[in-house]
Design a protein around this motif. Sequence first.
Motif, short mmCIF file in Angstrom:
data_model
loop_
_atom_site.label_atom_id
_atom_site.label_comp_id
_atom_site.label_asym_id
_atom_site.label_seq_id
_atom_site.Cartn_x
_atom_site.Cartn_y
_atom_site.Cartn_z
N ALA A 37 0.75 -1.24 -0.11
CA ALA A 37 -0.12 0.13 -0.20
C ALA A 37 0.79 1.30 -0.15
O ALA A 37 0.64 2.33 -0.68
N ASP A 38 2.06 1.08 0.78
CA ASP A 38 2.97 2.26 0.49
C ASP A 38 3.63 2.65 -0.39
O ASP A 38 4.02 3.94 -0.79
N LEU A 39 3.77 1.58 -1.54
CA LEU A 39 4.28 1.98 -2.74
C LEU A 39 3.52 2.34 -3.98
O LEU A 39 4.04 2.87 -4.80
N ILE A 40 2.03 2.16 -3.56
CA ILE A 40 1.32 2.60 -4.69
C ILE A 40 1.54 4.12 -4.62
O ILE A 40 1.18 4.96 -3.76
N PRO A 41 1.67 4.71 -6.09
CA PRO A 41 1.88 6.11 -6.23
C PRO A 41 0.61 6.95 -5.92
O PRO A 41 -0.55 6.48 -6.12
N PRO A 42 0.75 8.18 -5.43
CA PRO A 42 -0.40 9.21 -5.40
C PRO A 42 -1.09 9.33 -6.70
O PRO A 42 -0.62 9.24 -7.73
N GLY A 43 -2.55 9.15 -6.60
CA GLY A 43 -3.51 9.16 -7.80
C GLY A 43 -3.58 7.68 -8.47
O GLY A 43 -4.20 7.94 -9.62
N ARG A 44 -2.75 6.86 -7.80
CA ARG A 44 -3.22 5.36 -8.58
C ARG A 44 -3.75 4.54 -7.35
O ARG A 44 -3.74 5.09 -6.28
N VAL A 45 -4.42 3.33 -7.89
CA VAL A 45 -4.82 2.61 -7.01
C VAL A 45 -4.41 0.88 -7.33
O VAL A 45 -4.30 0.58 -8.36
N MET A 46 -4.58 0.03 -6.53
CA MET A 46 -4.54 -1.52 -6.69
C MET A 46 -5.74 -1.99 -5.98
O MET A 46 -6.20 -1.35 -4.88
N THR A 47 -6.30 -3.19 -6.33
CA THR A 47 -7.40 -3.84 -5.92
C THR A 47 -6.86 -4.79 -4.68
O THR A 47 -5.76 -5.14 -4.76
N ARG B 75 -5.90 3.69 -1.46
CA ARG B 75 -5.22 3.59 -2.59
C ARG B 75 -5.39 2.05 -2.74
O ARG B 75 -5.06 1.39 -3.88
N VAL B 76 -6.11 1.03 -1.90
CA VAL B 76 -6.42 -0.31 -1.98
C VAL B 76 -7.84 -0.52 -2.09
O VAL B 76 -8.42 -0.07 -0.90
N VAL B 77 -8.37 -0.88 -3.22
CA VAL B 77 -9.77 -0.73 -3.49
C VAL B 77 -10.30 -1.94 -3.91
O VAL B 77 -9.77 -2.77 -4.14
N ARG B 78 -11.81 -1.81 -4.06
CA ARG B 78 -12.66 -2.87 -4.58
C ARG B 78 -12.15 -2.75 -6.29
O ARG B 78 -12.16 -1.75 -6.68
N ALA B 79 -12.65 -4.03 -6.78
CA ALA B 79 -12.18 -4.30 -8.19
C ALA B 79 -13.17 -3.49 -9.06
O ALA B 79 -13.12 -3.12 -10.17
N ASP B 80 -14.29 -3.15 -8.49
CA ASP B 80 -15.46 -2.52 -9.13
C ASP B 80 -15.37 -1.00 -9.20
O ASP B 80 -16.03 -0.35 -9.66
N GLY B 81 -14.35 -0.51 -8.46
CA GLY B 81 -14.22 0.96 -8.32
C GLY B 81 -15.20 1.69 -7.45
O GLY B 81 -14.84 2.83 -7.12
N ALA B 82 -15.85 1.00 -6.54
CA ALA B 82 -16.83 1.62 -5.75
C ALA B 82 -16.12 2.21 -4.44
O ALA B 82 -15.03 1.53 -4.07
N LEU B 83 -16.33 3.28 -3.86
CA LEU B 83 -15.63 3.87 -2.83
C LEU B 83 -16.07 2.77 -1.65
O LEU B 83 -17.11 2.25 -1.38
#
Length: 142
Positions: free
Chosen positions: A28-38, A69-77
């Motif tokens: 999670a710390d590696l994910i750049p600002p403005g980007r996400v991973m599921t 930055r760690v999110v659901r695959a459907d993009g829901a908040l």
Amino acid sequence: MSQDGTDETDDEQPGALPEYAERVLDVADLIPPGRVMTYGDVAEWLGDGGPRQVGRAMALYGSAVPWWRVVRADGALLPGHELRALDHYRAEGTPLREASRQADGHLPRLDMRRARWDGSGGDSSGPAGPSGPAGQGEETHT
């Protein structure tokens, strides 16, 4: 039991972060600002566990890292944290898809095609996939 009454099989110190959770938080710390991973992307990147295990680690220990930055695959908040997450996404310029008027609460979703980070070294601006550091292939999570 040892002579002092402690259980010798318990290798973790009280309050210590479980090894798997520490690995999840490192990603999670590696994910750049403005980007996400599921959640599934993180598990695939680690080569261990699955989306539920990553979600559990984030729920219990993720408050000290950029959890949005760690999110659901459907993009829901993230339910219950939508507005806080949305503030972070807007501040970081994370690509969003505006909600239709029929959407519950009119909250946008993440534009996963544009926001998803593949774990590569740079912050590529093109569509990212969950190929991970070894190019492990296409996303299979729903």
